[in-house]
Design a protein around this motif. Structure first.
Motif, PDB file in Angstrom:
ATOM      1  N   GLY A  73     -49.800 -57.055   7.580  1.00  0.00           N
ATOM      2  CA  GLY A  73     -48.538 -56.435   7.206  1.00  0.00           C
ATOM      3  C   GLY A  73     -48.349 -55.068   7.857  1.00  0.00           C
ATOM      4  O   GLY A  73     -47.233 -54.716   8.262  1.00  0.00           O
ATOM      5  N   GLU A  74     -49.439 -54.314   7.986  1.00  0.00           N
ATOM      6  CA  GLU A  74     -49.350 -53.016   8.660  1.00  0.00           C
ATOM      7  C   GLU A  74     -49.019 -53.181  10.141  1.00  0.00           C
ATOM      8  O   GLU A  74     -48.232 -52.421  10.715  1.00  0.00           O
ATOM      9  N   PHE A  75     -49.634 -54.179  10.771  1.00  0.00           N
ATOM     10  CA  PHE A  75     -49.312 -54.442  12.175  1.00  0.00           C
ATOM     11  C   PHE A  75     -47.846 -54.858  12.322  1.00  0.00           C
ATOM     12  O   PHE A  75     -47.174 -54.466  13.276  1.00  0.00           O
ATOM     13  N   GLU A  76     -47.363 -55.662  11.392  1.00  0.00           N
ATOM     14  CA  GLU A  76     -45.978 -56.118  11.472  1.00  0.00           C
ATOM     15  C   GLU A  76     -45.007 -54.941  11.373  1.00  0.00           C
ATOM     16  O   GLU A  76     -43.965 -54.925  12.040  1.00  0.00           O
ATOM     17  N   MET A  77     -45.356 -53.941  10.582  1.00  0.00           N
ATOM     18  CA  MET A  77     -44.477 -52.784  10.423  1.00  0.00           C
ATOM     19  C   MET A  77     -44.637 -51.776  11.557  1.00  0.00           C
ATOM     20  O   MET A  77     -43.652 -51.254  12.079  1.00  0.00           O
ATOM     21  N   GLN A  78     -45.897 -51.498  11.946  1.00  0.00           N
ATOM     22  CA  GLN A  78     -46.150 -50.438  12.911  1.00  0.00           C
ATOM     23  C   GLN A  78     -46.214 -50.916  14.361  1.00  0.00           C
ATOM     24  O   GLN A  78     -45.787 -50.213  15.271  1.00  0.00           O
ATOM     25  N   ARG A  79     -46.777 -52.106  14.581  1.00  0.00           N
ATOM     26  CA  ARG A  79     -46.912 -52.642  15.935  1.00  0.00           C
ATOM     27  C   ARG A  79     -46.490 -54.110  15.956  1.00  0.00           C
ATOM     28  O   ARG A  79     -47.305 -55.018  16.164  1.00  0.00           O
ATOM     29  N   PRO A  80     -45.208 -54.379  15.764  1.00  0.00           N
ATOM     30  CA  PRO A  80     -44.742 -55.766  15.720  1.00  0.00           C
ATOM     31  C   PRO A  80     -44.875 -56.502  17.050  1.00  0.00           C
ATOM     32  O   PRO A  80     -44.719 -57.718  17.103  1.00  0.00           O
ATOM     33  N   ASP A  81     -45.169 -55.757  18.115  1.00  0.00           N
ATOM     34  CA  ASP A  81     -45.336 -56.394  19.419  1.00  0.00           C
ATOM     35  C   ASP A  81     -46.690 -57.080  19.567  1.00  0.00           C
ATOM     36  O   ASP A  81     -46.894 -57.877  20.487  1.00  0.00           O
ATOM     37  N   ILE A  82     -47.637 -56.793  18.684  1.00  0.00           N
ATOM     38  CA  ILE A  82     -48.978 -57.386  18.746  1.00  0.00           C
ATOM     39  C   ILE A  82     -49.044 -58.568  17.790  1.00  0.00           C
ATOM     40  O   ILE A  82     -48.773 -58.424  16.591  1.00  0.00           O
ATOM     41  N   ARG A 130     -41.763 -60.531  22.172  1.00  0.00           N
ATOM     42  CA  ARG A 130     -41.409 -59.415  21.293  1.00  0.00           C
ATOM     43  C   ARG A 130     -41.306 -58.114  22.069  1.00  0.00           C
ATOM     44  O   ARG A 130     -40.421 -57.297  21.818  1.00  0.00           O
ATOM     45  N   ARG A 131     -42.226 -57.916  23.002  1.00  0.00           N
ATOM     46  CA  ARG A 131     -42.170 -56.679  23.789  1.00  0.00           C
ATOM     47  C   ARG A 131     -40.900 -56.616  24.628  1.00  0.00           C
ATOM     48  O   ARG A 131     -40.302 -55.557  24.796  1.00  0.00           O
ATOM     49  N   ALA A 132     -40.507 -57.765  25.151  1.00  0.00           N
ATOM     50  CA  ALA A 132     -39.266 -57.796  25.915  1.00  0.00           C
ATOM     51  C   ALA A 132     -38.071 -57.478  25.032  1.00  0.00           C
ATOM     52  O   ALA A 132     -37.132 -56.812  25.455  1.00  0.00           O
ATOM     53  N   ARG A 139     -36.886 -56.607  29.312  1.00  0.00           N
ATOM     54  CA  ARG A 139     -36.290 -57.896  28.996  1.00  0.00           C
ATOM     55  C   ARG A 139     -36.122 -58.769  30.244  1.00  0.00           C
ATOM     56  O   ARG A 139     -36.330 -59.976  30.212  1.00  0.00           O
ATOM     57  N   ALA A 140     -35.754 -58.141  31.346  1.00  0.00           N
ATOM     58  CA  ALA A 140     -35.562 -58.919  32.572  1.00  0.00           C
ATOM     59  C   ALA A 140     -36.859 -59.530  33.066  1.00  0.00           C
ATOM     60  O   ALA A 140     -36.868 -60.554  33.742  1.00  0.00           O
ATOM     61  N   ALA A 141     -37.992 -58.876  32.728  1.00  0.00           N
ATOM     62  CA  ALA A 141     -39.291 -59.380  33.176  1.00  0.00           C
ATOM     63  C   ALA A 141     -39.959 -60.239  32.119  1.00  0.00           C
ATOM     64  O   ALA A 141     -41.128 -60.579  32.232  1.00  0.00           O
ATOM     65  N   SER A 142     -39.241 -60.561  31.095  1.00  0.00           N
ATOM     66  CA  SER A 142     -39.821 -61.372  30.014  1.00  0.00           C
ATOM     67  C   SER A 142     -40.255 -62.733  30.534  1.00  0.00           C
ATOM     68  O   SER A 142     -39.669 -63.300  31.440  1.00  0.00           O
ATOM     69  N   SER A 143     -41.305 -63.264  29.923  1.00  0.00           N
ATOM     70  CA  SER A 143     -41.819 -64.569  30.344  1.00  0.00           C
ATOM     71  C   SER A 143     -41.112 -65.690  29.597  1.00  0.00           C
ATOM     72  O   SER A 143     -41.734 -66.654  29.177  1.00  0.00           O
ATOM     73  N   ARG A 144     -39.817 -65.543  29.408  1.00  0.00           N
ATOM     74  CA  ARG A 144     -39.041 -66.575  28.722  1.00  0.00           C
ATOM     75  C   ARG A 144     -39.225 -67.913  29.421  1.00  0.00           C
ATOM     76  O   ARG A 144     -39.192 -68.006  30.631  1.00  0.00           O
ATOM     77  N   LEU A 251     -31.820 -72.001  18.548  1.00  0.00           N
ATOM     78  CA  LEU A 251     -33.001 -72.851  18.608  1.00  0.00           C
ATOM     79  C   LEU A 251     -33.644 -72.813  19.992  1.00  0.00           C
ATOM     80  O   LEU A 251     -34.863 -72.645  20.126  1.00  0.00           O
ATOM     81  N   LEU A 252     -32.838 -72.968  21.033  1.00  0.00           N
ATOM     82  CA  LEU A 252     -33.388 -72.982  22.389  1.00  0.00           C
ATOM     83  C   LEU A 252     -33.961 -71.623  22.774  1.00  0.00           C
ATOM     84  O   LEU A 252     -34.963 -71.541  23.490  1.00  0.00           O
ATOM     85  N   THR A 253     -33.343 -70.560  22.294  1.00  0.00           N
ATOM     86  CA  THR A 253     -33.889 -69.218  22.539  1.00  0.00           C
ATOM     87  C   THR A 253     -35.251 -69.073  21.881  1.00  0.00           C
ATOM     88  O   THR A 253     -36.191 -68.524  22.476  1.00  0.00           O
ATOM     89  N   GLN A 254     -35.368 -69.546  20.639  1.00  0.00           N
ATOM     90  CA  GLN A 254     -36.659 -69.500  19.950  1.00  0.00           C
ATOM     91  C   GLN A 254     -37.728 -70.266  20.718  1.00  0.00           C
ATOM     92  O   GLN A 254     -38.829 -69.760  20.955  1.00  0.00           O
ATOM     93  N   LEU A 255     -37.416 -71.484  21.092  1.00  0.00           N
ATOM     94  CA  LEU A 255     -38.397 -72.329  21.768  1.00  0.00           C
ATOM     95  C   LEU A 255     -38.777 -71.770  23.138  1.00  0.00           C
ATOM     96  O   LEU A 255     -39.951 -71.809  23.530  1.00  0.00           O
ATOM     97  N   ALA A 256     -37.796 -71.225  23.857  1.00  0.00           N
ATOM     98  CA  ALA A 256     -38.088 -70.660  25.175  1.00  0.00           C
ATOM     99  C   ALA A 256     -38.974 -69.426  25.075  1.00  0.00           C
ATOM    100  O   ALA A 256     -39.651 -69.065  26.037  1.00  0.00           O
ATOM    101  N   GLY A 257     -38.981 -68.789  23.909  1.00  0.00           N
ATOM    102  CA  GLY A 257     -39.861 -67.649  23.706  1.00  0.00           C
ATOM    103  C   GLY A 257     -41.295 -68.044  23.420  1.00  0.00           C
ATOM    104  O   GLY A 257     -42.195 -67.214  23.465  1.00  0.00           O
ATOM    105  N   GLU A 258     -41.511 -69.334  23.130  1.00  0.00           N
ATOM    106  CA  GLU A 258     -42.847 -69.793  22.750  1.00  0.00           C
ATOM    107  C   GLU A 258     -43.459 -70.792  23.728  1.00  0.00           C
ATOM    108  O   GLU A 258     -44.677 -70.958  23.757  1.00  0.00           O
TER     109      GLU A 258
END
Length: 399
Positions: A73-82, A130-132, A139-144, A251-258
């Motif tokens: 929970g602390e990571f989710e609040m302070q470092r959500p990118d990890i 998340r970092r993107a 964002r442009a360099a995201s590994s989508r 939905l497609l945005t979610q899946l493309a992120g994973e």
């Protein structure tokens, strides 16, 4: 190279994790060496030589669950990118609490190296996404992932056969990195083509907790023996009435992120759902038979999509079921379509047999001419995708 921190009281698990990152994946594992369980992300990161590069925190076996949830929970609040992974038995209570704490995935303690590798790969992709999202410049360099939409104006041209074989072929290159989505909500055949009996469908994936949490969404995917995942059409055709274009886009945005590749089988024509998919596409595979009605229909669809500016630069024109004795040549089709033909799939008894058996042709080692053509089509997705342009054109249909 990805970097992982593991906190565990069982050295054997840390050794197993290190083995995975030196074999299945490329990565660097740091084992928490503190005398007490860390209270916040700062304590964990302070031990690292390169803290900016931490990607995944693994809360391994032996840690009291209440402490694991609190730190997550602390990571989710302070470092959500990890991304945070939890090693525990996935009971319903554990799953619910983990979701609330922001934990990305739950790994069963007895998981082998291959399974652990899958979870780590997903976690790294989640971190990158998340970092993107948090950094507009990144964002442009995201590994989508690459969104490959298979479309045709008419049914019966082998669109689902091509979509399933594309997905199977890509899964051979990127195991566990491909998901196939069936957007033909009335007559979708992806489940049949893959011999799957899905417990969940697209309808489940766009409503409820799956819309907000990718871990829940992943639990709705059906696994196939070829190491791809499928999200099948709803069993009841009227379920389409509750599915909007925005549902499909999200939905497609979610899946493309994973996932590395998202292959989308669409319904014939240009429904709102298909247009929403095309608006998210990095690639579109246009499928036509070589008969006159199919070619005329495809020409009309190409003209409409060009007018709406919805054909990505990475367009792949496929002629399917081609038989030289049918009276229409590939040159005739190309001239009528007004575009180059990128792939010609010959008419093949092997394709018909594989379809009837529910086993995609590329699932085996067939040397059939149609199989060779499909493999060449799959290879077209090895190069980087074109930049996705957001047109919002589905809102302009009819204007």
């Amino acid at each position: 190279m990805s970097r992982y921190v593991v906190i565990t009281t069982e050295p054997s698990f840390a050794d197993r994790l290190a083995l995975v990152t030196t074999g299945v994946l490329s990565g660097e594992v740091h084992v928490w060496a503190g005398t007490q369980f860390p209270r916040d992300p700062h304590e964990v990161i302070a031990q690292l030589a390169h803290p900016a590069f931490l990607d995944v925190l693994v809360l391994g076996p032996g840690i009291p669950l209440d402490q694991a949830y609190r730190l997550a929970g602390e990571f989710e609040m302070q470092r959500p990118d990890i991304a945070v992974l939890l090693v525990a038995q996935p009971t319903p209570e554990v799953l619910l609490t983990a979701i609330r704490a922001g934990i990305r995935d739950i790994v069963e303690p007895e998981s082998g190296p291959a399974e652990i590798g899958v979870f780590l790969n997903r976690a790294v992709r989640s971190t990158q996404t998340r970092r993107a999202a948090l950094d507009p410049q990144a964002r442009a360099a995201s590994s989508r992932g690459r969104v490959i939409v298979v479309a045709s104006p008419k049914g019966g041209v082998g669109k689902t056969t091509l979509a399933t074989n594309i997905a199977v072929g890509l899964a051979q290159q990127v195991p566990h990195g491909v998901v196939l989505v069936d957007l033909d909500f009335q007559f979708g055949d992806v489940a049949t083509a893959l011999s799957l009996i899905p417990e969940h469908s697209v309808h489940d994936a766009v409503h409820g907790p799956a819309r907000q949490d990718t871990m829940v969404l992943k639990s709705f995917l059906s696994a196939h023996p070829t190491d791809l995942y499928a999200l099948c059409a709803p069993p009841q055709p009227d379920a389409a009435e509750s599915l909007t274009a925005d549902h499909i886009s999200h939905l497609l945005t979610q899946l493309a992120g994973e996932y590395r590749f998202v292959v989308v089988d669409t319904s014939p024509g240009l429904s709102d759902h298909t247009l929403a998919a095309l608006d998210e596409a990095t690639d579109v595979v246009l499928v036509s038979g070589i008969d006159v009605p199919s070619i005329r229909g495809m020409r009309k669809e190409i003209d409409v999509l060009n007018e709406l500016q919805m054909i990505p630069a990475t367009r792949h024109m496929v002629l399917n079921h081609v038989n030289p004795r049918d009276g229409v040549t590939v040159k005739d089709a190309r001239d009528a379509l007004g575009v180059d033909v990128d792939c010609v799939v010959p008419s093949s008894r092997a394709v018909r047999l594989s379809t009837n058996q529910g086993v995609p042709l590329l699932q085996g080692r067939s040397k059939d001419t149609a199989a060779r053509a499909m493999r060449s089509l799959v290879q077209r997705f090895s190069s980087p995708p074109a930049v996705v342009r957001r047109h919002g054109a589905r809102h302009r249909v009819g204007t």
